[in-house]
Design a protein around this motif. Structure first.
Motif, PDB file in Angstrom:
ATOM      1  N   ASP A  28      49.562   8.540  53.486  1.00  0.00           N
ATOM      2  CA  ASP A  28      50.023   9.488  52.471  1.00  0.00           C
ATOM      3  C   ASP A  28      50.195  11.012  52.897  1.00  0.00           C
ATOM      4  N   ILE A  29      50.461  11.834  51.937  1.00  0.00           N
ATOM      5  CA  ILE A  29      50.553  13.170  52.490  1.00  0.00           C
ATOM      6  C   ILE A  29      49.468  13.993  52.866  1.00  0.00           C
ATOM      7  N   ALA A  30      49.504  14.756  53.820  1.00  0.00           N
ATOM      8  CA  ALA A  30      48.228  15.196  54.450  1.00  0.00           C
ATOM      9  C   ALA A  30      47.293  15.773  53.597  1.00  0.00           C
ATOM     10  N   SER A  31      46.061  15.552  53.894  1.00  0.00           N
ATOM     11  CA  SER A  31      44.954  16.158  52.835  1.00  0.00           C
ATOM     12  C   SER A  31      43.695  16.602  54.017  1.00  0.00           C
ATOM     13  N   GLU A  32      42.930  17.503  53.534  1.00  0.00           N
ATOM     14  CA  GLU A  32      41.862  17.972  54.286  1.00  0.00           C
ATOM     15  C   GLU A  32      40.616  16.975  53.844  1.00  0.00           C
ATOM     16  N   GLN A  33      40.612  15.885  54.027  1.00  0.00           N
ATOM     17  CA  GLN A  33      39.572  14.879  54.071  1.00  0.00           C
ATOM     18  C   GLN A  33      38.202  15.310  54.727  1.00  0.00           C
TER      19      GLN A  33
ATOM     20  N   ASP B 187      52.881  12.371  61.595  1.00  0.00           N
ATOM     21  CA  ASP B 187      53.773  13.233  61.262  1.00  0.00           C
ATOM     22  C   ASP B 187      55.054  13.088  61.500  1.00  0.00           C
ATOM     23  N   GLY B 188      55.339  11.958  62.397  1.00  0.00           N
ATOM     24  CA  GLY B 188      56.756  11.417  62.751  1.00  0.00           C
ATOM     25  C   GLY B 188      56.924  11.898  64.169  1.00  0.00           C
TER      26      GLY B 188
ATOM     27  N   PHE C   5      46.910  14.023  60.006  1.00  0.00           N
ATOM     28  CA  PHE C   5      46.935  15.364  60.058  1.00  0.00           C
ATOM     29  C   PHE C   5      46.594  16.221  58.977  1.00  0.00           C
ATOM     30  N   GLY C   6      45.706  17.432  59.152  1.00  0.00           N
ATOM     31  CA  GLY C   6      45.618  18.603  58.074  1.00  0.00           C
ATOM     32  C   GLY C   6      46.701  19.330  57.777  1.00  0.00           C
ATOM     33  N   THR C   7      46.595  20.408  56.780  1.00  0.00           N
ATOM     34  CA  THR C   7      47.498  21.150  56.274  1.00  0.00           C
ATOM     35  C   THR C   7      47.445  22.481  57.057  1.00  0.00           C
TER      36      THR C   7
ATOM     37  N   VAL D  82      53.093  24.272  59.607  1.00  0.00           N
ATOM     38  CA  VAL D  82      52.056  23.607  60.470  1.00  0.00           C
ATOM     39  C   VAL D  82      52.205  23.489  61.774  1.00  0.00           C
ATOM     40  N   PRO D  83      51.626  24.053  62.506  1.00  0.00           N
ATOM     41  CA  PRO D  83      51.994  24.255  64.281  1.00  0.00           C
ATOM     42  C   PRO D  83      51.422  22.915  64.611  1.00  0.00           C
ATOM     43  N   PHE D  84      51.978  22.584  65.761  1.00  0.00           N
ATOM     44  CA  PHE D  84      51.660  21.352  66.606  1.00  0.00           C
ATOM     45  C   PHE D  84      50.767  21.873  67.795  1.00  0.00           C
ATOM     46  N   LYS D  85      49.816  21.366  68.240  1.00  0.00           N
ATOM     47  CA  LYS D  85      48.932  21.815  69.367  1.00  0.00           C
ATOM     48  C   LYS D  85      48.683  20.689  70.608  1.00  0.00           C
TER      49      LYS D  85
END
Length: 394
Positions: free
Chosen positions: A172-177, A199-200, A217-219, A240-243
């Protein structure tokens, strides 16, 4: 006056490029009618990568430097007027690797045509690597990914599906679980694998590599950890940067294509940008950072911690992902390290080997004997295959 082996090399090279005149073609046919061994050689070369690929490869090399090496090895006795045509044509031959080997293979003192075709030698062999990996789930369970379809569900509901060719995550859409679940993809020696992250983003891992990543992934950021080598095609998300975290570099992007090489047994960590933009930081001192432009590579010396940017040969960097070994003035030890990772073999050195460099390109899909035969064409190194052990000798 050209010797006969050299002339034959030029004829079949021009044949592969469709550049023979009618007279030259007739002359080549006469040679082939009289000599079955030469017919086998031509057939072998016709089955390899297209000649145009060889020409593209040669255009990316420093031809002057290669020719100078040949001249030095022969005490400057070789003329320079035909250097470009010589290297151009002979390099088209399917198993070209060393500029030195090119001359020795087709111009030996006793005028004997040298070839190391596997068909003419009864030797042990090792098959190339393939799509092999192990997925470690958040609960520690290990799943082999080289034996068919995969359909899994993580504790947070994330779907994991794939087959021997690759793996994909969806949720589902990213969330801060509260609990962040991590998976680790491990690609062993003799393996390579593709994974599509939640995220693809697509990641291709080379042999002896590991990627640790959250299944959702988080937001605020998308962060993964890498050991070994991987090529990234990052899904664009400006918010949302990718590191990518390695032991000696932290790479930050928002959507781009790049390669990271951070093997533990190599002296440098190298990040190479194909397109987009990349920010490189020092994990020990985050304030120190560098911006890469397409075609640039950030090289971090593990011992000194210093990072330098330079333009590099992109074909060389991305060759592994495109199914090739690509050697551009590369030392034998470095080449054998790549071969050992891909073929899952042990390399043992015996005797005093002279220092030498190699130029060339060959498909990673070939058996190990094809690679070793190429290197032997230099006349200065020999190999013995025993099971999964390769002995390197003068």
């Amino acid at each position: 006056m050209k010797n006969e082996p050299y002339e034959f090399a030029l004829l079949i090279s021009r044949y592969l490029c469709n550049e023979l005149s009618k007279e030259e073609e007739a002359h080549l046919m006469q040679i082939l009618e009289k000599d079955e061994h030469k017919r086998k050689i031509l057939e072998y070369y016709k089955q390899t990568a297209p000649a145009q690929e060889r020409l593209d490869y040669m255009n990316s090399l420093d031809v002057d430097a290669a020719w100078n090496k040949v001249r030095q090895r022969h005490d400057g006795n070789l003329g320079k007027s035909s250097n470009y045509s010589f290297l151009k044509y002979v390099a088209i031959l399917a198993i070209t690797v060393s500029a030195v080997a090119l001359w020795l293979a087709y111009g030996t003192k006793d005028n004997k045509l040298v070839t190391s075709l596997a068909a003419d030698k009864q030797i042990l062999d090792v098959l190339p690597g393939g799509n092999v990996a192990v997925l470690v789930l958040s609960d520690g369970k290990r799943v082999s990914l080289d034996s068919g379809a995969v359909a899994l569900r993580e504790k947070d509901g994330t779907q994991v599906s794939g087959n021997q060719g690759g793996l994909a995550y969806s949720n589902d859409i990213a969330s801060e679980q509260e609990e962040v679940l991590y998976n680790t993809l491990i690609v062993p020696r003799g393996g390579t694998y593709n994974i599509q992250l939640p995220d693809g983003t697509n990641v291709w891992l080379n042999a002896m590599s590991e990627l640790r990543f959250p299944v959702k992934f988080g937001t605020k950021e998308r962060k993964v950890e890498l050991i070994g080598e991987a090529y990234f095609e990052v899904a664009k998300n400006k918010d949302v940067p990718f590191k990518v975290i390695t032991a000696h570099q932290e790479i930050e992007v928002k959507g781009t294509h790049f390669n990271v090489n951070c093997y533990a047994d190599e002296n440098f960590v190298r990040t190479t940008l194909l397109e987009g933009s990349v920010k490189i930081s020092d994990p020990a001192a985050p304030a120190r950072s560098w911006l890469l432009s397409p075609g640039e590579q950030a090289q971090t010396n593990k011992k000194t911690g210093k990072t330098a940017l330079e333009k590099v040969n992109m074909k060389e960097v991305f060759a592994w992902k495109n199914g090739y070994f690509f050697f551009n003035d590369e030392k034998l030890e470095s080449i054998m390290a790549k071969i050992a990772r891909w073929y899952d073999i042990e390399v043992v050195y015996k005797g005093q080997l002279e220092e030498q460099s190699f130029l060339g390109q060959i498909e990673r899909s070939k058996k190990i004997s094809s690679i070793l035969n190429v290197l032997e064409l230099s006349g200065n190194v020999h190999f013995k295959i025993s099971g999964r052990r390769v002995v390197v000798m003068p």
